[in-house]
Design an enzyme around this catalytic site. Structure first.
Site, PDB file in Angstrom:
ATOM      1  N   ARG A 139      -4.849 -12.207   9.465  1.00 34.73           N
ATOM      2  CA  ARG A 139      -5.919 -11.452  10.147  1.00 34.73           C
ATOM      3  C   ARG A 139      -7.127 -12.388  10.293  1.00 34.73           C
ATOM      4  O   ARG A 139      -7.982 -12.449   9.413  1.00 34.73           O
ATOM      5  CB  ARG A 139      -6.289 -10.204   9.341  1.00 34.73           C
ATOM      6  CG  ARG A 139      -5.127  -9.261   9.170  1.00 34.73           C
ATOM      7  CD  ARG A 139      -5.451  -8.025   8.370  1.00 34.73           C
ATOM      8  NE  ARG A 139      -4.210  -7.440   7.918  1.00 34.73           N
ATOM      9  CZ  ARG A 139      -3.361  -6.750   8.681  1.00 34.73           C
ATOM     10  NH1 ARG A 139      -3.672  -6.507   9.941  1.00 34.73           N
ATOM     11  NH2 ARG A 139      -2.238  -6.280   8.203  1.00 34.73           N
TER      12      ARG A 139
ATOM     13  N   CYS B  67      -2.442  -2.879  10.738  1.00 32.08           N
ATOM     14  CA  CYS B  67      -2.911  -3.253  12.083  1.00 32.08           C
ATOM     15  C   CYS B  67      -3.253  -2.006  12.896  1.00 32.08           C
ATOM     16  O   CYS B  67      -4.239  -1.987  13.643  1.00 32.08           O
ATOM     17  CB  CYS B  67      -1.850  -4.036  12.843  1.00 32.08           C
ATOM     18  SG  CYS B  67      -1.435  -5.596  12.090  1.00 32.08           S
TER      19      CYS B  67
HETATM   20  C1  BEZ Z   1       0.468  -4.176   8.410  1.00 31.31           C
HETATM   21  O1  BEZ Z   1       0.631  -3.094   7.878  1.00 31.31           O
HETATM   22  O2  BEZ Z   1      -0.266  -4.333   9.376  1.00 31.31           O
HETATM   23  C2  BEZ Z   1       1.170  -5.359   7.811  1.00 31.31           C
HETATM   24  C3  BEZ Z   1       1.318  -5.426   6.441  1.00 31.31           C
HETATM   25  C4  BEZ Z   1       1.973  -6.510   5.886  1.00 31.31           C
HETATM   26  C5  BEZ Z   1       2.489  -7.525   6.710  1.00 31.31           C
HETATM   27  C6  BEZ Z   1       2.308  -7.445   8.081  1.00 31.31           C
HETATM   28  C7  BEZ Z   1       1.639  -6.367   8.640  1.00 31.31           C
END
Ligand code: BEZ
Length: 238
Positions: free
Chosen positions: A136, A53
């Protein structure tokens, strides 16, 4: 045990964007009314202080001017509270560098949705992936508040922001010139003339030459649309 929770159907392409009021890092918003007349990209994140993110926020914020030039408002959502959002955005600006991008200030609104009310309204929670983290999701909403495209990615996959920009340009081009855009279309490439809807039009397509239009068969006609025409869709209305 029976559940009394109301199941809200996921919005679909062609639906009116569900309305909501929310607190964001840029103050309260009334969605989509506050952005009437603009295109909107509403996109969700699983949570604050997560690495994928963070890379996405830096990338989107670095492209903010390009989206503003396309009359497009970016609105993010993450399943966390306002103070967490503020702390995360401050950390991004002060400490994080991604692909040479640093000192990036996020100035588009980030919705606090710890209650998941908005995420549920938009089908951003997909239980097979996670019951507490939004996938997402990306909703492309037109100036009349209609959902025009939706893309979902899983938690592990960062979005391609050049593709999000291409989608906005393709939708705006389709609206301005009444055309469609073919596979892997990029601004400046030929576009698709809508399929002939009658035998008469099909015959005309094959028998009448139109400058810039090439018909391979009655149903497959392409048309030149210059980069300048794509970049100035308002000129099509003059
Ligand atoms: C992230 O790195 O944004 C992420 C990865 C896995 C689950 C939730 C967020």
């Amino acid at each position: 045990m029976e559940t009394t929770e109301t199941i809200i159907p996921m919005p679909r392409i062609g639906d009116k964007a569900p309305e909501f009021k929310a607190v964001t890092t840029q103050g309260e918003i009334d969605f989509p009314a506050d952005y009437s007349g603009k295109w909107i990209i509403l996109f969700s994140h699983p949570a604050d202080f997560t690495p994928v993110c963070t890379s996405e926020f830096i990338t989107f914020a670095s492209m903010q001017n390009e989206f503003t030039a396309l009359h497009t408002q970016l609105v993010g959502l993450s399943i966390d509270g306002l103070y967490s959002h503020i702390a995360w955005l401050r950390t991004i600006k002060e400490k994080i560098e991604f692909k040479g991008l640093k000192n990036i200030e996020v100035t588009f609104p980030l919705i606090e949705d710890i209650s998941m009310v908005v995420a549920k309204k938009y089908g951003m929670l997909q239980p097979g992936e996670s019951t507490t983290k939004a996938v997402r999701a990306v909703f492309f909403i037109d100036p009349k508040g209609i959902i025009r495209a939706i893309i979902y990615y899983p938690l592990s996959l960062g979005r391609n922001f050049d593709e999000l920009k291409r989608v906005i340009i393709a939708l705006q081009t389709a609206d301005a010139y009444s055309v469609a855009t073919p596979a892997n279309w990029q601004p400046g490439d030929d576009v698709i003339v809508p399929t002939a809807g009658s035998c008469g039009v099909a015959k005309d397509r094959m028998e009448t030459k139109v400058e810039g239009v090439k018909c391979y068969d009655w149903f497959f006609c392409t048309k030149q649309l210059t980069l300048d025409q794509v970049n100035h869709p308002e000129a099509s209305k003059k």
